[in-house]
Write a protein that holds these residues in place. Structure first.
Motif, mmCIF file in Angstrom:
data_model
loop_
_atom_site.group_PDB
_atom_site.id
_atom_site.type_symbol
_atom_site.label_atom_id
_atom_site.label_comp_id
_atom_site.label_asym_id
_atom_site.label_seq_id
_atom_site.Cartn_x
_atom_site.Cartn_y
_atom_site.Cartn_z
ATOM 1 N N ARG A 1 101.027 18.940 -65.867
ATOM 2 C CA ARG A 1 102.231 19.178 -65.066
ATOM 3 C C ARG A 1 102.366 18.141 -63.964
ATOM 4 N NH1 ARG A 1 103.274 21.553 -60.286
ATOM 5 N NH2 ARG A 1 101.198 22.473 -60.058
ATOM 6 N N VAL A 2 101.261 17.846 -63.290
ATOM 7 C CA VAL A 2 101.284 16.873 -62.208
ATOM 8 C C VAL A 2 101.644 15.485 -62.751
ATOM 9 C CG1 VAL A 2 99.820 15.637 -60.557
ATOM 10 C CG2 VAL A 2 99.709 18.125 -60.697
ATOM 11 N N THR A 3 101.073 15.127 -63.900
ATOM 12 C CA THR A 3 101.388 13.832 -64.505
ATOM 13 C C THR A 3 102.868 13.733 -64.838
ATOM 14 O OG1 THR A 3 99.169 13.683 -65.472
ATOM 15 C CG2 THR A 3 100.862 12.254 -66.410
ATOM 16 N N ALA A 4 103.426 14.788 -65.423
ATOM 17 C CA ALA A 4 104.847 14.786 -65.789
ATOM 18 C C ALA A 4 105.730 14.668 -64.552
ATOM 19 C CB ALA A 4 105.190 16.051 -66.566
ATOM 20 N N GLU A 5 105.381 15.385 -63.476
ATOM 21 C CA GLU A 5 106.202 15.343 -62.264
ATOM 22 C C GLU A 5 106.099 13.983 -61.576
ATOM 23 O OE1 GLU A 5 105.672 18.617 -59.619
ATOM 24 O OE2 GLU A 5 105.836 20.123 -61.196
ATOM 25 N N LEU A 6 104.898 13.416 -61.531
ATOM 26 C CA LEU A 6 104.735 12.103 -60.904
ATOM 27 C C LEU A 6 105.427 11.020 -61.732
ATOM 28 C CD1 LEU A 6 101.032 12.270 -59.698
ATOM 29 C CD2 LEU A 6 103.091 12.278 -58.271
ATOM 30 N N ARG A 7 105.336 11.126 -63.049
ATOM 31 C CA ARG A 7 106.002 10.145 -63.904
ATOM 32 C C ARG A 7 107.517 10.192 -63.698
ATOM 33 N NH1 ARG A 7 104.073 11.575 -68.623
ATOM 34 N NH2 ARG A 7 102.472 9.970 -68.862
ATOM 35 N N PHE B 1 115.673 16.092 -63.098
ATOM 36 C CA PHE B 1 116.574 15.470 -64.060
ATOM 37 C C PHE B 1 115.789 14.584 -65.021
ATOM 38 C CE2 PHE B 1 119.292 12.132 -65.653
ATOM 39 C CZ PHE B 1 120.466 12.786 -65.999
ATOM 40 N N MET B 2 114.898 13.746 -64.471
ATOM 41 C CA MET B 2 114.142 12.840 -65.327
ATOM 42 C C MET B 2 113.172 13.599 -66.222
ATOM 43 S SD MET B 2 115.368 9.961 -65.191
ATOM 44 C CE MET B 2 114.261 9.661 -66.561
ATOM 45 N N ARG B 3 112.571 14.670 -65.709
ATOM 46 C CA ARG B 3 111.663 15.474 -66.535
ATOM 47 C C ARG B 3 112.428 16.061 -67.724
ATOM 48 N NH1 ARG B 3 110.413 20.390 -67.700
ATOM 49 N NH2 ARG B 3 111.947 21.327 -66.294
ATOM 50 N N LEU B 4 113.607 16.621 -67.454
ATOM 51 C CA LEU B 4 114.413 17.214 -68.512
ATOM 52 C C LEU B 4 114.944 16.161 -69.480
ATOM 53 C CD1 LEU B 4 116.430 19.723 -66.307
ATOM 54 C CD2 LEU B 4 114.791 20.359 -68.089
ATOM 55 N N ASP B 5 115.332 15.015 -68.950
ATOM 56 C CA ASP B 5 115.860 13.930 -69.782
ATOM 57 C C ASP B 5 114.798 13.468 -70.781
ATOM 58 O OD1 ASP B 5 118.048 11.897 -70.262
ATOM 59 O OD2 ASP B 5 116.402 10.538 -69.738
ATOM 60 N N THR B 6 113.581 13.293 -70.287
ATOM 61 C CA THR B 6 112.493 12.883 -71.166
ATOM 62 C C THR B 6 112.204 13.958 -72.204
ATOM 63 O OG1 THR B 6 111.486 11.528 -69.431
ATOM 64 C CG2 THR B 6 110.061 12.202 -71.254
ATOM 65 N N GLU C 1 93.595 12.185 -60.968
ATOM 66 C CA GLU C 1 93.466 12.044 -62.421
ATOM 67 C C GLU C 1 94.792 11.621 -63.041
ATOM 68 O OE1 GLU C 1 90.010 15.459 -63.087
ATOM 69 O OE2 GLU C 1 92.142 15.965 -63.331
ATOM 70 N N ALA C 2 95.873 12.216 -62.592
ATOM 71 C CA ALA C 2 97.191 11.870 -63.122
ATOM 72 C C ALA C 2 97.541 10.419 -62.792
ATOM 73 C CB ALA C 2 98.248 12.805 -62.546
ATOM 74 N N MET C 3 97.267 10.005 -61.567
ATOM 75 C CA MET C 3 97.600 8.634 -61.178
ATOM 76 C C MET C 3 96.744 7.607 -61.913
ATOM 77 S SD MET C 3 100.211 8.770 -59.228
ATOM 78 C CE MET C 3 100.481 7.527 -57.963
ATOM 79 N N MET D 1 102.296 2.003 -64.642
ATOM 80 C CA MET D 1 103.331 2.482 -63.720
ATOM 81 C C MET D 1 102.898 2.363 -62.261
ATOM 82 S SD MET D 1 104.952 5.747 -65.733
ATOM 83 C CE MET D 1 106.473 5.660 -64.786
ATOM 84 N N VAL D 2 101.591 2.384 -62.012
ATOM 85 C CA VAL D 2 101.052 2.199 -60.661
ATOM 86 C C VAL D 2 99.818 1.322 -60.751
ATOM 87 C CG1 VAL D 2 101.902 4.434 -59.811
ATOM 88 C CG2 VAL D 2 99.599 4.269 -60.798
ATOM 89 N N GLU D 3 99.402 0.799 -59.594
ATOM 90 C CA GLU D 3 98.181 0.020 -59.484
ATOM 91 C C GLU D 3 97.251 0.710 -58.495
ATOM 92 O OE1 GLU D 3 100.345 -4.355 -59.933
ATOM 93 O OE2 GLU D 3 99.885 -3.519 -57.949
ATOM 94 N N VAL D 4 95.979 0.690 -58.785
ATOM 95 C CA VAL D 4 95.002 1.283 -57.880
ATOM 96 C C VAL D 4 94.776 0.349 -56.695
ATOM 97 C CG1 VAL D 4 92.628 2.097 -57.625
ATOM 98 C CG2 VAL D 4 93.863 2.496 -59.775
ATOM 99 N N VAL D 5 94.896 0.886 -55.487
ATOM 100 C CA VAL D 5 94.583 0.145 -54.263
ATOM 101 C C VAL D 5 93.296 0.742 -53.718
ATOM 102 C CG1 VAL D 5 95.363 -0.535 -51.964
ATOM 103 C CG2 VAL D 5 97.033 -0.226 -53.815
ATOM 104 N N ARG D 6 92.241 -0.004 -53.793
ATOM 105 C CA ARG D 6 90.905 0.498 -53.474
ATOM 106 C C ARG D 6 90.853 1.142 -52.082
ATOM 107 N NH1 ARG D 6 85.816 -0.305 -55.483
ATOM 108 N NH2 ARG D 6 84.084 -0.229 -54.006
#
Length: 215
Positions: A11-17, A130-135, A49-51, A59-64
């Motif tokens: 769920r967290v991954t879907a919302e962040l995406r 909107f984006m969650r539903l669209d996907t 974990e999601a990030m 979609m993102v880069e890890v900043v140490r």
């Protein structure tokens, strides 16, 4: 990992995406896991974990020792993603329409409510929803074609896209108009109108690139 934890992580991954695609999480900005966890009402662990999953998707880069920076795509990259989507999704959706009968038609009809929820999300300026539903809508529709690898590839292309202009369109009332195209897709599939579906999909992906992704 227990089923409950897996569900939270998904769920967290879907919302962040969805937040990344819609531009709710801004390109170039760095976000910490604790701040995102507070925003989502969960602990920091599933967010980290999601990030990490989203970092593997580019979609993102890890900043140490800080968090995660949202990657930005150039206009050329966005154009290329839209072009590839057109090559894949237009004929695939046309085939779904052409073969839409029986159990497939019943599943298509079930997507009508998701299409209507998209309009409601556009009207309430709920861009992440909107984006969650669209996907959810497009992936479910394409899955009726029966090619799992095609669906996975389209999902990757969609996840890489950025739609920075959604909220501005929603405030102007224009996102509602284009979001109504989803229910029209349902109607065209049930009518088994392959040519009509292909025309609408070209138009729809064009909206996604020319209007929805404007900075």
């Amino acid at each position: 990992m227990s089923p409950g934890v897996a569900t939270v992580r998904e769920r967290v991954t879907a919302e962040l995406r969805a937040a990344l695609i819609s531009g709710d999480l801004r390109p170039g900005e760095v976000y910490s896991a604790p701040s995102l966890a507070t925003r989502l009402g969960v602990s920091a662990t599933p967010v980290r974990e999601a990030m990490q999953d989203l970092a593997r998707e580019g979609m993102v880069e890890v900043v140490r020792n800080t968090g995660f920076r949202v990657t930005e795509l150039s206009d050329r990259e966005l154009d290329e993603l839209a072009e590839i989507r057109t090559f894949i999704e237009v004929p695939a959706m046309g085939l779904v329409a052409e073969k839409c009968s029986g159990a497939v038609a019943a599943r298509v009809e079930e997507l009508r409510e998701t299409a209507r929820e998209l309009v409601r999300a556009a009207n309430t300026l709920s861009m992440t929803e909107f984006m969650r539903l669209d996907t959810e809508f497009h992936i479910a529709f394409l899955s009726l074609h029966g090619n799992r690898r095609l669906v996975e590839e389209v999902a990757r292309l969609r996840y890489r896209s950025r739609l920075y202009g959604l909220e501005a369109l929603a405030r102007a009332g224009r996102l509602e108009l284009t979001s109504r195209e989803h229910e029209r897709m349902v109607d065209l599939a049930l009518a088994r109108d392959r040519a009509g579906m292909e025309r609408l999909m070209r138009l729809h992906i064009g909206h996604t690139r020319r209007e929805w992704a404007q900075r």
